[in-house]
Design a protein around this motif. Structure first.
Motif, short mmCIF file in Angstrom:
data_model
loop_
_atom_site.label_atom_id
_atom_site.label_comp_id
_atom_site.label_asym_id
_atom_site.label_seq_id
_atom_site.Cartn_x
_atom_site.Cartn_y
_atom_site.Cartn_z
N SER A 134 -12.36 -13.13 -15.98
CA SER A 134 -12.36 -14.53 -16.42
C SER A 134 -11.19 -14.82 -17.35
N GLY A 135 -10.04 -14.18 -17.10
CA GLY A 135 -8.92 -14.29 -18.02
C GLY A 135 -8.40 -15.70 -18.20
N ALA A 136 -8.36 -16.48 -17.13
CA ALA A 136 -7.83 -17.84 -17.24
C ALA A 136 -8.74 -18.72 -18.09
N SER A 137 -10.04 -18.48 -18.04
CA SER A 137 -10.97 -19.26 -18.87
C SER A 137 -10.73 -18.97 -20.35
N ALA A 138 -10.49 -17.68 -20.69
CA ALA A 138 -10.19 -17.33 -22.07
C ALA A 138 -8.86 -17.91 -22.50
N ALA A 139 -7.86 -17.82 -21.61
CA ALA A 139 -6.53 -18.34 -21.92
C ALA A 139 -6.55 -19.86 -22.13
N ALA A 140 -7.40 -20.55 -21.36
CA ALA A 140 -7.48 -22.01 -21.49
C ALA A 140 -8.01 -22.42 -22.86
N ILE A 141 -8.94 -21.62 -23.41
CA ILE A 141 -9.43 -21.89 -24.77
C ILE A 141 -8.34 -21.56 -25.78
N ALA A 142 -7.72 -20.39 -25.64
CA ALA A 142 -6.71 -19.95 -26.59
C ALA A 142 -5.52 -20.89 -26.65
N SER A 143 -5.15 -21.47 -25.52
CA SER A 143 -3.98 -22.34 -25.46
C SER A 143 -4.31 -23.80 -25.73
N GLY A 144 -5.57 -24.10 -26.05
CA GLY A 144 -5.95 -25.45 -26.45
C GLY A 144 -6.08 -26.45 -25.32
N CYS A 145 -6.32 -25.97 -24.09
CA CYS A 145 -6.44 -26.88 -22.96
C CYS A 145 -7.84 -27.48 -22.83
N VAL A 146 -8.86 -26.75 -23.24
CA VAL A 146 -10.25 -27.20 -23.18
C VAL A 146 -10.98 -26.67 -24.40
N PHE A 147 -12.20 -27.17 -24.63
CA PHE A 147 -12.99 -26.75 -25.79
C PHE A 147 -14.10 -25.77 -25.42
N ALA A 148 -14.42 -25.68 -24.15
CA ALA A 148 -15.37 -24.68 -23.65
C ALA A 148 -14.97 -24.39 -22.21
N ALA A 149 -15.21 -23.16 -21.77
CA ALA A 149 -14.83 -22.80 -20.41
C ALA A 149 -15.86 -21.82 -19.85
N LEU A 150 -16.34 -22.12 -18.65
CA LEU A 150 -17.29 -21.23 -17.99
C LEU A 150 -16.58 -20.00 -17.46
N GLY A 151 -17.26 -18.86 -17.59
CA GLY A 151 -16.82 -17.62 -16.98
C GLY A 151 -18.03 -16.92 -16.41
N SER A 152 -17.82 -15.74 -15.87
CA SER A 152 -18.93 -14.91 -15.42
C SER A 152 -18.70 -13.51 -15.94
N ASP A 153 -19.77 -12.84 -16.30
CA ASP A 153 -19.68 -11.51 -16.90
C ASP A 153 -20.58 -10.56 -16.12
N THR A 154 -19.96 -9.63 -15.38
CA THR A 154 -20.70 -8.63 -14.63
C THR A 154 -20.70 -7.30 -15.37
N GLY A 155 -19.51 -6.90 -15.87
CA GLY A 155 -19.43 -5.67 -16.65
C GLY A 155 -18.59 -5.83 -17.90
N GLY A 156 -18.25 -7.08 -18.24
CA GLY A 156 -17.41 -7.34 -19.41
C GLY A 156 -16.38 -8.41 -19.16
N SER A 157 -16.52 -9.16 -18.07
CA SER A 157 -15.49 -10.09 -17.61
C SER A 157 -15.34 -11.34 -18.46
N VAL A 158 -16.20 -11.53 -19.46
CA VAL A 158 -16.01 -12.59 -20.45
C VAL A 158 -15.64 -11.98 -21.79
N ARG A 159 -16.33 -10.92 -22.18
CA ARG A 159 -16.09 -10.35 -23.51
C ARG A 159 -14.70 -9.71 -23.62
N GLN A 160 -14.26 -9.00 -22.58
CA GLN A 160 -12.95 -8.35 -22.64
C GLN A 160 -11.81 -9.37 -22.73
N PRO A 161 -11.72 -10.39 -21.86
CA PRO A 161 -10.66 -11.39 -22.03
C PRO A 161 -10.78 -12.18 -23.32
N ALA A 162 -12.00 -12.36 -23.83
CA ALA A 162 -12.15 -13.05 -25.12
C ALA A 162 -11.44 -12.26 -26.21
N ALA A 163 -11.62 -10.93 -26.19
CA ALA A 163 -10.95 -10.09 -27.17
C ALA A 163 -9.44 -10.14 -27.01
#
Length: 529
Positions: A178-207
């Motif tokens: 879900s790297g693009a969802s994390a990048a969209a938050i970090a770059s100020g494009c949106v205020f919330a972004a949906l992702g999916s986490d199977t084995g870390g696919s939200v937590r790892q890009p968040a970090a």
């Protein structure tokens, strides 16, 4: 028409200033809408401007700008009439390309095999966003079918981490899938972004991107309309700038759903997870699992971990050591189970019903039954070889092997048993009086986008996040510090079953002691064009 004073107009229009809209949290943007100092349409247009300014990062793969502007106008009318739907009404959001939406944007899961597919129905989680008045701006890039740790296995190309020193030779991965969802938050494009986490696919890009990523308890958010990778592990999840923002969004997406038999059917109370901004952790016991002190952890990660322990102690928590002895078996267990389920789930993509279909040129077809069967088999082979990328093919083949008659007992059945024992390890820790566990989110910071990483090395990026996924537990990654090179590093909080409110309480307490202004990739905020 809502009025906007001169200060707020500047706050919105100056897209190059990182103190502008792009640096604000969801809570701050929601407050500005609530007080009618800005309009939803102004907010939406500012986010669209930032998306256009950051195209080089390759985050959005499909835009829904026109429908977004219409939704923003409707939000402004509701608010002016006193009928706002809550804190998400008028807030621009992004949606990972794994969620079906019944709009003009295709749902491709980052794969050629779903090229051009437009869903005839809405996923439960995106419908709940729409019901809350949120404004989707488009679909976000992802590793194909959620299989990857870098958002580089996509038919749309790689997503670049906004923290990269440059976006060419020194580009960093945004994490995955879900790297693009994390990048969209970090770059100020949106205020919330949906992702999916199977084995870390939200937590790892968040970090990797310096934002907050929460994986709720398995079943907390309905999977209806989320394209499957590994059904017993897939968890709809999301990103926000802060944990406080996450506590606002989570109750609006959660709750029973008759369309998903695995969804938690407990009703959600109105104030669930909506916590005060200032919290102390008196009476909370935090466990630090000794097995996570793996030999390969760099000193920098260990120092950040120590810093997180200090933050929690200063907030009033008691920190103790605990043991999760089967942690070392989590990685192979996960990849056996995930690949097996992927092999089964992805068997439906054959080029006959929808998506990519290989050309029939060169395939001999006549009335002979055997020739027709051979022709159909050839069509399936060509379609799947052309439609699936290398990483997806690798995992399908691995999964097919572990489900085969000769390997089923030795691999799949043993993995199921080990998974239950890993879940029991966590249960023992929580039953001993521990309320939440603290670990690093990743073993390293973000790595180069251009390196030729071995697939096994890529798997290792999820070593800290996979155990909680196998146990189905809620967990959250919180940005905690910057590395010596100036890149974000995160810590993970893991909670007991269905106790998202506890991990959010601990995460917010940590936030209160961290200077979040440091987690702004100024290069992106200064413009990339």
């Amino acid at each position: 028409m809502l009025k906007s004073n001169a200060r707020n107009a500047k706050w919105l229009v100056n897209a190059r200033n990182f103190t502008s809209i792009k640096g604000k949290s969801l809570a701050e943007a929601s407050k500005a809408l609530e007080t009618q100092t800005i309009s939803a349409l102004e907010l939406t247009n500012a986010c669209i401007e930032q998306i256009e300014a950051t195209r080089q990062l390759n985050m959005f793969v499909a835009d829904t700008f026109e429908s977004a502007r219409q939704l923003a106008k409707e939000s402004d009318i509701r608010r002016s009439n006193g009928n706002a739907r809550g804190p998400l009404d008028g807030i621009p959001v992004g949606v990972k390309d794994i969620f079906c939406m019944n709009n003009e944007a295709p749902t491709t899961c980052g794969s050629k095999i779903l090229e051009g597919f437009k869903s005839p129905y809405e996923s439960t989680v995106t419908q709940r966003l729409l019901d809350a008045g949120a404004i989707p701006l488009g679909k976000l890039n992802m590793d194909e079918f959620g299989m990857g740790s870098a958002t580089k296995y996509s038919k749309f190309g790689s997503t670049i981490n906004p923290w990269s020193k440059d976006f060419d030779k020194n580009a960093l991965v945004a994490g995955g899938s879900s790297g693009a969802s994390a990048a969209a938050i970090a770059s100020g494009c949106v205020f919330a972004a949906l992702g999916s986490d199977t084995g870390g696919s939200v937590r790892q890009p968040a970090a990797y991107c310096g934002v907050t990523g929460i994986k709720p308890n398995y079943g907390r958010i309905s999977r209806h309309g989320m394209i499957a990778y590994a059904s017993s592990l897939d968890t709809p999840a999301f990103f926000t700038k802060t944990a406080k923002d996450a506590s606002i969004v989570l109750p609006l997406l959660s709750g029973p759903d008759g369309k998903d038999s695995t969804a938690i059917q407990d009703s959600i109370s109105p104030g669930w997870c909506q916590l005060p901004s200032s919290l102390n952790l008196n009476g909370l016991t935090v466990g630090v699992p000794k097995e996570y002190f793996v030999q390969e952890l760099p000193e920098e990660i260990l120092n950040v971990w120590d810093q997180g322990i200090k933050h929690l102690k200063e907030a009033g928590a008691r920190v103790v050591e605990t043991s999760l002895p089967l942690t070392k078996y989590a990685l192979p267990t996960y990849y056996i189970l995930a690949c097996a389920e992927a092999s089964s789930n992805l068997s439906r993509y054959d080029g006959v019903r929808y998506g990519h279909r290989a050309t029939t040129e060169g395939i001999a077809v006549n009335n002979d039954d055997s020739n027709q069967a051979n022709a159909l088999h050839d069509l399936y082979c060509r379609t799947r070889s052309e439609g699936f990328g290398e990483e997806v093919q690798r995992r399908i083949l691995s999964g097919t092997f572990v489900l085969s008659a000769g390997a089923f007992n030795d691999y799949y059945e043993r993995a199921v048993i080990v998974r239950e024992r890993i879940r029991k390890d966590f249960a023992n820790s929580f039953e001993s009086g521990i309320d939440v566990l603290l670990t690093p989110t990743t073993p390293t910071g973000p790595f180069s986008l251009h390196g030729n990483a071995d697939p096994i090395d890529m798997f290792m990026n999820d070593i800290m996040t996979i155990p909680a996924s196998l146990a189905g537990l809620p967990s959250i990654s919180v940005p905690t510090a910057l590395s010596a090179d100036g890149f974000p590093l995160g810590l993970q909080l893991i909670g007991a079953p269905k106790e998202e409110d506890i991990i959010l309480q601990a995460a917010i307490a940590m936030e209160n002691q961290i200077n979040f202004n440091q987690f702004i990739p100024t290069r992106v905020y200064e413009g990339t064009r």
